[in-house]
Motif scaffolding. Structure first.
Motif, mmCIF file in Angstrom:
data_model
loop_
_atom_site.group_PDB
_atom_site.id
_atom_site.type_symbol
_atom_site.label_atom_id
_atom_site.label_comp_id
_atom_site.label_asym_id
_atom_site.label_seq_id
_atom_site.Cartn_x
_atom_site.Cartn_y
_atom_site.Cartn_z
ATOM 1 N N UNK A 122 -24.502 -34.962 12.180
ATOM 2 C CA UNK A 122 -25.358 -34.151 11.299
ATOM 3 C C UNK A 122 -26.807 -34.637 11.314
ATOM 4 N N UNK A 123 -27.168 -35.396 12.333
ATOM 5 C CA UNK A 123 -28.529 -35.881 12.491
ATOM 6 C C UNK A 123 -28.963 -35.704 13.943
ATOM 7 N N UNK A 134 -28.333 -31.811 7.726
ATOM 8 C CA UNK A 134 -27.357 -30.859 7.213
ATOM 9 C C UNK A 134 -26.167 -31.611 6.632
ATOM 10 N N UNK A 135 -25.613 -31.023 5.602
ATOM 11 C CA UNK A 135 -24.416 -31.542 4.945
ATOM 12 C C UNK A 135 -23.227 -30.752 5.466
ATOM 13 N N UNK A 136 -22.071 -31.400 5.621
ATOM 14 C CA UNK A 136 -20.881 -30.687 6.075
ATOM 15 C C UNK A 136 -19.677 -31.079 5.234
ATOM 16 N N UNK A 195 -23.002 -37.917 -1.798
ATOM 17 C CA UNK A 195 -23.040 -36.632 -2.510
ATOM 18 C C UNK A 195 -21.804 -35.799 -2.175
ATOM 19 N N UNK A 196 -21.436 -35.741 -0.891
ATOM 20 C CA UNK A 196 -20.273 -34.950 -0.484
ATOM 21 C C UNK A 196 -18.994 -35.478 -1.134
ATOM 22 N N UNK A 197 -18.870 -36.784 -1.239
ATOM 23 C CA UNK A 197 -17.688 -37.371 -1.870
ATOM 24 C C UNK A 197 -17.637 -37.016 -3.357
ATOM 25 N N UNK A 198 -18.778 -37.089 -4.013
ATOM 26 C CA UNK A 198 -18.828 -36.766 -5.434
ATOM 27 C C UNK A 198 -18.505 -35.289 -5.656
ATOM 28 N N UNK A 199 -19.001 -34.425 -4.770
ATOM 29 C CA UNK A 199 -18.722 -32.996 -4.882
ATOM 30 C C UNK A 199 -17.229 -32.725 -4.691
ATOM 31 N N UNK A 200 -16.623 -33.378 -3.690
ATOM 32 C CA UNK A 200 -15.188 -33.208 -3.451
ATOM 33 C C UNK A 200 -14.377 -33.686 -4.650
ATOM 34 N N UNK A 201 -14.814 -34.788 -5.270
ATOM 35 C CA UNK A 201 -14.119 -35.303 -6.444
ATOM 36 C C UNK A 201 -14.236 -34.339 -7.614
ATOM 37 N N UNK A 230 -17.186 -36.783 7.146
ATOM 38 C CA UNK A 230 -17.879 -36.414 8.373
ATOM 39 C C UNK A 230 -19.393 -36.447 8.224
ATOM 40 N N UNK A 231 -19.876 -36.743 7.021
ATOM 41 C CA UNK A 231 -21.304 -36.943 6.813
ATOM 42 C C UNK A 231 -21.752 -38.361 7.156
#
Length: 301
Positions: A122-123, A134-136, A195-201, A230-231
């Protein structure tokens, strides 16, 4: 690009390529040959390359198709033309050179060497691992769940991302699940992954019977895994528009509209052949075009 059985010399963007084993059937269930896969990549490249350019690629290589031997390769395939760009990438095991798919010719050249499935981080090489743009989120259905369930989860995640100022775009993975992308201002892998981990939680807290964030298969039955990992800068995701090496007909990581996500009632409704993806690109253009521009990028909360 037009090819005939077995072998043909072609010129793409000023580069000459000797395409080989063109009549090899890679996907017996559908009859897709290597020539057809190469033709797909040559035609989809104008939209696909925007999402792989300047990103160090790794590949799933399977010269004889998904029914033969396959392996993940970070190093450039043997026989890589000298004009195909490579960049140095630092890994735990040391620095390696990796191919960058930034032209139609490079994409076809790699596929010609059996590197049919393209994965990218993503970079970009220019920004480096601390410049994720980008976030995935990878939605992977466990036993007893399917793409339809992933679509329901994706709709709620879209709302949560929107609440945080991020705009989500959906891509069927070409396998069983769904990828969600959101363009972001440059961020570190640690920040994006956090951030992605917190969103998934958050999503699991809302729907504990539907969503899981653990990789353990015993916990995934009937649920959708939100793979936030995957981020990480060391991880990659199947590139948009790549062919997926699976048994049966070739799958494709294909962008879909949110109307299609909302309407999905059968996984087959969002399973596309390479030919169908080419038709969709001609009809819709690149549904992921906002991922490649700067105007829609948002900062991570």
């Amino acid at each position: 690009m037009s090819v005939s059985p077995e072998r043909q010399a072609v010129e793409i963007e000023g580069h000459r390529l000797a395409l080989t084993h063109l009549d090899r059937v890679l996907f017996p269930a559908s009859g897709h040959t290597k020539a057809q896969v190469l033709q797909y990549y040559a035609r989809i490249a104008p939209v696909m390359v925007a999402h792989t350019a300047d990103r160090p690629a790794s590949f799933v290589r399977a010269p004889e198709g998904p029914g033969g031997q396959s392996w993940v390769a970070k190093n450039p395939p043997g026989g890589k033309p000298r004009w195909v760009r490579v960049v140095p990438v630092e890994h735990r095991e040391g620095v390696t050179e990796q191919v960058v798919i930034d032209t139609t010719a490079a994409l076809v050249a790699m596929a010609n060497l059996g590197a049919y499935e393209v994965h990218v981080p993503q970079w970009t090489a220019t920004a480096g691992p601390d410049g994720h743009d980008r976030l995935v989120l990878d939605l992977d259905p466990g036993p007893g769940a399917d793409l339809v369930v992933c679509c329901r989860v994706a709709q709620r995640l879209r709302q949560l991302l929107d609440d945080d100022g991020l705009t989500a775009h959906a891509v069927v993975s070409g396998s069983k699940g769904l990828h969600l992308y959101a363009p972001v201002h440059a961020a570190s892998g640690r920040a994006a992954g956090g951030y992605a981990k917190e969103l998934a939680a958050r999503m699991m807290g809302e729907h504990p019977g539907l969503v899981v964030v653990s990789m353990a298969r015993v916990e995934r039955r009937g649920k959708v895994l939100i793979d936030w990992s995957q981020n990480a800068s060391a991880k990659t995701t199947a590139a948009p528009y790549t062919v997926r090496l699976r048994e049966g007909a070739p799958g494709v990581a294909a962008p879909v509209t949110w109307d299609e996500v909302a309407a999905c009632r059968d996984p087959d409704e969002l399973a596309f052949t390479p030919e169908q993806v080419l038709d969709r690109a001609e009809t819709y253009g690149d549904l992921l075009a906002p991922l490649t521009g700067d105007a829609t990028r948002a900062r991570l909360p």
